[in-house]
Design an enzyme around this catalytic site. Structure first.
Site, mmCIF file in Angstrom:
data_model
loop_
_atom_site.group_PDB
_atom_site.id
_atom_site.type_symbol
_atom_site.label_atom_id
_atom_site.label_comp_id
_atom_site.label_asym_id
_atom_site.label_seq_id
_atom_site.Cartn_x
_atom_site.Cartn_y
_atom_site.Cartn_z
ATOM 1 N N SER A 30 -6.491 0.425 -2.591
ATOM 2 C CA SER A 30 -7.132 -0.592 -3.426
ATOM 3 C C SER A 30 -6.614 -0.859 -4.751
ATOM 4 O O SER A 30 -6.625 -1.862 -5.209
ATOM 5 C CB SER A 30 -8.807 -0.256 -3.428
ATOM 6 N N THR A 63 -11.564 -2.516 6.217
ATOM 7 C CA THR A 63 -10.985 -1.840 5.097
ATOM 8 C C THR A 63 -9.559 -2.475 4.676
ATOM 9 O O THR A 63 -9.057 -1.981 3.491
ATOM 10 C CB THR A 63 -11.032 -0.344 5.078
ATOM 11 N N ARG A 74 -27.172 -10.671 34.232
ATOM 12 C CA ARG A 74 -27.806 -9.420 34.524
ATOM 13 C C ARG A 74 -29.210 -9.214 34.459
ATOM 14 O O ARG A 74 -29.952 -9.486 33.629
ATOM 15 C CB ARG A 74 -26.976 -8.360 33.617
ATOM 16 N N ASP A 97 -10.633 -3.503 0.704
ATOM 17 C CA ASP A 97 -11.915 -2.673 0.954
ATOM 18 C C ASP A 97 -13.116 -3.696 0.795
ATOM 19 O O ASP A 97 -13.223 -4.039 -0.483
ATOM 20 C CB ASP A 97 -12.142 -1.406 0.472
ATOM 21 N N GLU A 110 -6.666 -5.508 3.764
ATOM 22 C CA GLU A 110 -6.661 -7.009 3.003
ATOM 23 C C GLU A 110 -7.836 -6.659 1.987
ATOM 24 O O GLU A 110 -8.626 -7.671 1.838
ATOM 25 C CB GLU A 110 -6.903 -7.870 4.034
ATOM 26 N N GLY A 158 -22.796 0.909 30.024
ATOM 27 C CA GLY A 158 -21.749 1.427 30.462
ATOM 28 C C GLY A 158 -20.474 0.364 30.751
ATOM 29 O O GLY A 158 -19.354 0.694 30.395
ATOM 30 N N THR A 188 1.021 -1.159 0.009
ATOM 31 C CA THR A 188 0.019 0.044 0.208
ATOM 32 C C THR A 188 0.809 1.258 0.220
ATOM 33 O O THR A 188 2.168 1.320 0.650
ATOM 34 C CB THR A 188 -0.834 -0.077 1.291
#
Lengths: 646, 646
Positions: free
Chosen positions: A142, A422, A308, A426, A424, A401, A136
């Site tokens: 790309s 994105t 929970r 996009d 290897e 939270g 790249t």
């Protein structure tokens, strides 16, 4: 449900159980792994990840995937499975291992020849030679064919001169470049005798044994990132750096001492895509890692939801468990089902990868298999990584939270995996590639066609193909018979849990979209419009067609997995499969309604059945995440492990 | 398009332009704001944020929202607008300001009486007295009525004893608690004379002037978080901490020296929700902040898309701009349109908030307005914060690997805003509240009904209401006339850009879903099922109904904004509005198809028109983000500012 978690785990682990268990055991020994990203300053974190990388090398993790001649075991499937399993632990380690043992060593193996293997492979696999995969650039991600870096042959000295001619040609986001890499596999436009032969790969030293940057090379740091801060991503600029002629990885193209360029593959596009195609392993691995990261998030969120309590029935002594709320089930359980679906699709992909890359065949059949594998890898990578982003996000929200606190791991998981969609490739580009491959398939001709479809969207070829799409018409007609229009059926629930009905719908959608794209392309060209504009107008349609194809492949992988499952597991897997199938159809029900494949009543019945299936799956939910076999070291976080605060 | 960016910005800024510009100017002076989160170690970051907080206080930011008697300007709308604008800068500063100037000072103002105002308000607004808003506990977030902390009146000493009776009753995630807070507004079950009167709020000192923790108080740090690491979230445990009787914020309930509890609001539920309702400002602000954070992300991604080239037409000399690809437009421009829509909806909400809270009226009408405001705030907060999560995610992906680097800001933006969807009310709970409010509205009775709908999902009441839903039937019939079934219409495009058609569809959906929920609740109860089970079975339906309502409110806010816009802005706003309206309908087209409100042909026509509108809006896209007026200091990141690397 009485499901055996162990039996399910064994079934999920499949043929590579040993490889997965070895990594699980290693992760279990490092209880600090899940907290590294938060606790260590960046440089310390990077060095710790390097230590772990070398430890994994010493334990034989990368060797599994390499030829026996160089200390390996030639077990490609086991190698990928082990690599995927690393995603249960620290994702920076996983990515750095991918750079070193997958991309760098993989480039040497697949693009180099015996002299490169002899000289470098054992060192790359052991981690003695740390390397970069310098593809790249700042200006090109790309569109690899348009890279700006040059490697010009100087026949006076018998050297290549590697150079960064513009700022945009700077190598960027390169793992191992900022701190540890000593050599880079550099992708550059190869210029020989004044003629450019397109992108090739060369091995270029960037640091000496002491870590000092070599002359002509400028290295810099990409700085802090959203996640993966244990990987030292950096930038590389070359100023007329000279390397010997042997630095060219010359499996697919050779330059002799006299400066003659030769290649067994005449067509430059085909040569380029053949070279790139050998690197498909990266994509296979990232998809698998993403799916495994989803398992970690679901393990945490499902266990939390199953303990929970909040709100509840008026007058009852206890509040209600989150996972007993319909909305909570609706949010989490379809993602659990899709994780199973993708796991099985990934397992099929890995098996096919191992088969194709183990064979030493040549010829058209082999090339066809490779193109098909590349498309399958692209599709699974796109869906798997988007799935991870969506799943981890939902899991974070489902933990409120508490999910936002680093101690509960979802924060790191979310940040680390975010780039998977994105890098290897996009995802949107990958789905185009899938669609393009399918259009190409119909043509059954690989001669002069760009087979990977990555080149400049290949508008012209796509349009050519469209002309031949008439051949598809009869298939569509046949499908119309297979999938009866249920609009008039009496019972809207009839057959909703029928596998053949599901694949019929998905196949219909896939074929209809593909033929629709082809028709539109052809119509545009017939009208004399600019080919690129024609393509661009259909781009959303093309991508949706690619996606429809992958959806169908994933669905059918899950169907096969249910059929082949041990008797004791089949009932729960069938429920999970039905949930996945119906959620997939539900998500696209507008399309089916628009195309007369679902009646309004049936469409509503699907939504109702999805709700029911969520309730059906609910009692097995904890067992189903336990069966992923994520080591406690990775998921025993405060919100799921009973402590003094409960 | 010839749009004036300045005119659009002025129109967006509306009546609170001065307040917004003051914050913009302050942000512009701090070029380092956007990098604080990445560059400073946690404790330094927290202290720097405190410095900035005090600076903003000195500049009069919080004073804007408080009464003139305490040094304020009593400009509620301007206060919220200024606060929202902080979201262009560092989000930790925004949140810490929200805790200090919104929640802590707000509790004193709204729940306290004159003696509290006299004693604390000026100090709270100036930041001389740093405070916490100690509501949430480890065991209870959404279900505030079930908090475990107790405040027991001891009439022997005339004090309240504040205590944490169980580990689950520990105050958790409390901003300002870990490092800076000296006092906490503590929500606790008030016990007087052995009788519990439900949750009330008291002011409890937690640190002395030197920052030392006071006796009986245990403070700890929540540790690193996904984002917002400039806010010192912590945990508070009380061990029999005594505070004087005057510590009770006693606007809605008083305890006299003799231990007699009195309240002007007899019903405990109603009292609780009235008290909570005064704190709606927090929700109003978070929604606005989320929308503004989306503007920052879009400013970066749209500008990048308008200068980054990749791939392109074969043979052309230049590659194609990302934003000229259909898919790129499809991903970003509907989010841009929705950001405008939400901006206008938020502006309406702020105006209504200022109106309701400026009035000093009492009586049923006032209470009705407050309940309506709370529902509007809940809905806008839910949609605004989910929108931010989605938009920032998409913007990150649309910037590829560059979007993953911290230097380009999207990483921080994503991490910091992620918790917005679950704090200040979990979005799914908030949408239930919206739906519940609507059901209640139909009943037009506020006497004994829990008016906020937060209490234990209030299944029983909801079912009662259902009985009266028959009254809704005629309205549905009327809507059926308003929105003709277009299935048989000749031209599928006719009227697709008609405002009345859009609101007709959205109103129809809203009413249909609400009456459907009511019918299902009634049927379940008529069948003798457990009321909570009945409610839970409909939970997804209830939430979808709430969402449908808010979608309609947002749409109509955008319609009004277009109508009231200056002539020069109306055309571009109309295009943007149409894009928003049709994307909203497209997203729910399955429902409209299922309910016979869209024909298949018309449904497809909407998708085609959305694509066309994306192309229509494209040339104005950069102007439309520029009009947000995000200061350069916040968005001049390497990928959008031309540098030597391009």
């Amino acid at each position: 449900m009485g499901m055996s978690t162990t039996a399910m785990r064994d079934y999920l682990d499949g043929p590579h159980k040993a490889a997965r268990d070895a990594v699980r055991a290693a992760l279990a020994e490092h209880a600090d792994l899940k907290d590294l990203a938060v606790q260590l300053p960046r440089d310390e974190y990077r060095d710790r990840v390097l230590d772990l990388l070398l430890e994994s090398a010493a334990a034989g993790l990368p060797a599994r995937g390499y030829p026996k001649e160089y200390g390996g075991e030639a077990d490609l499937g086991g190698f990928i499975a082990a690599f995927e399993t690393l995603a249960f632990g620290d994702l920076s380690l996983m990515v750095k291992a991918g750079v070193q043992f997958g991309l760098f060593a993989g480039a040497i193996l697949h693009l180099g020849t015996e002299r490169h293997h002899e000289r470098y492979l054992a060192d790359a696999i052991s981690g003695r030679l740390l390397g970069c995969f310098a593809m790249t650039e700042t200006g090109h991600g790309s569109n690899v064919q348009a890279l700006g870096t040059t490697a010009t042959y100087d026949d006076a000295t018998g050297e290549f001169v590697v150079h960064t001619p513009t700022a945009a040609a700077r190598k960027d986001y390169i793992g191992n470049a900022a701190r540890h890499g000593r050599m880079a596999a550099v992708f550059a436009q190869l210029v020989v005798g004044g003629e450019s032969h397109g992108v090739h790969c060369l091995l270029v030293p960037i640091r000496d044994a002491d870590g000092a940057t070599l002359p002509g090379v400028t290295l810099s740091d990409c700085g802090p990132k959203l996640g993966l801060n244990g990987v030292d991503n950096g930038r590389i600029v070359f100023d007329q750096v000279r390397v010997p002629r042997e630095a060219l990885l010359d499996r697919y193209a050779q330059v002799d001492a006299g400066g003659n360029y030769t290649s067994p593959i005449e067509n430059p596009d085909r040569r380029f895509f053949t070279m790139l195609g050998t690197l498909v392993q990266g994509r296979v691995s990232v998809g698998g890692a993403a799916i495994n990261a989803s398992k970690v998030a679901l393990t945490i969120a499902v266990r939390y939801g199953a303990r929970r309590r909040q709100f509840g029935a008026p007058g009852s002594s206890e509040e209600t468990l989150l996972l007993d709320y319909r909305m909570h089930q609706r949010r989490l359980l379809p993602l659990l089902a899709r994780t199973y679906a993708l796991h099985f699709a990934q397992a099929e992909l890995v098996q096919e990868f191992a088969r194709v890359f183990s064979a030493d065949r040549v010829g058209e059949r082999d090339e066809h298999d490779r193109r098909a594998l590349e498309a399958q890898a692209a599709g699974t990578k796109a869906l798997g990584t988007w799935h991870a982003t969506e799943t981890i996000q939902l899991c974070r929200e489902a933990c409120g939270g508490a999910g936002y606190l680093a101690e509960n791991r979802l924060a790191t998981l979310k940040a680390d995996t975010d780039v998977f969609t994105t890098f290897e490739g996009d995802n949107t580009v990958l789905l185009q590639l899938v669609a393009k491959g399918l259009l190409t398939d119909y043509r059954r001709s690989f001669g002069e066609l760009d087979p990977l479809g990555m080149a400049r969207f290949v508008a012209a070829q796509a349009v050519e193909i469209a002309v031949e799409k008439a051949a598809l018409r009869p298939l569509i007609e046949r499908l119309r018979d297979v999938v009866p229009n249920r609009s008039d059926a009496g019972d809207p629930d009839a057959g909703l849990r029928d596998d053949a009905y599901h694949s019929g719908l998905l196949r219909y959608r896939e074929e209809h979209m593909l033929s629709g794209v082809a028709r539109r392309l052809k119509a545009g060209v017939d009208a004399g419009d600019d080919a690129f504009d024609v393509f661009n107008r259909c781009q959303d349609h093309v991508i949706a067609a690619g996606r429809a194809h992958v959806d169908r492949v994933v669905l059918e992988a899950f169907q096969s997995a249910v059929q082949e499952a041990p008797d004791e597991l089949r009932p729960v897997l069938q429920d999970l499969y039905d949930l996945h199938a119906l959620v997939t159809i539900e998500a696209e029900r507008a399309w089916y309604l628009e195309h007369g494949r679902l009646s309004p009543g049936r469409s509503k019945a699907i939504t109702a059945l999805v709700n029911d299936l969520c309730a059906t799956v609910r009692p097995a939910a904890v067992d189903l995440v336990d069966a992923f076999g994520v080591p406690g070291a990775a998921v025993d976080v405060p919100i799921v492990v009973p402590s003094q605060h409960e």
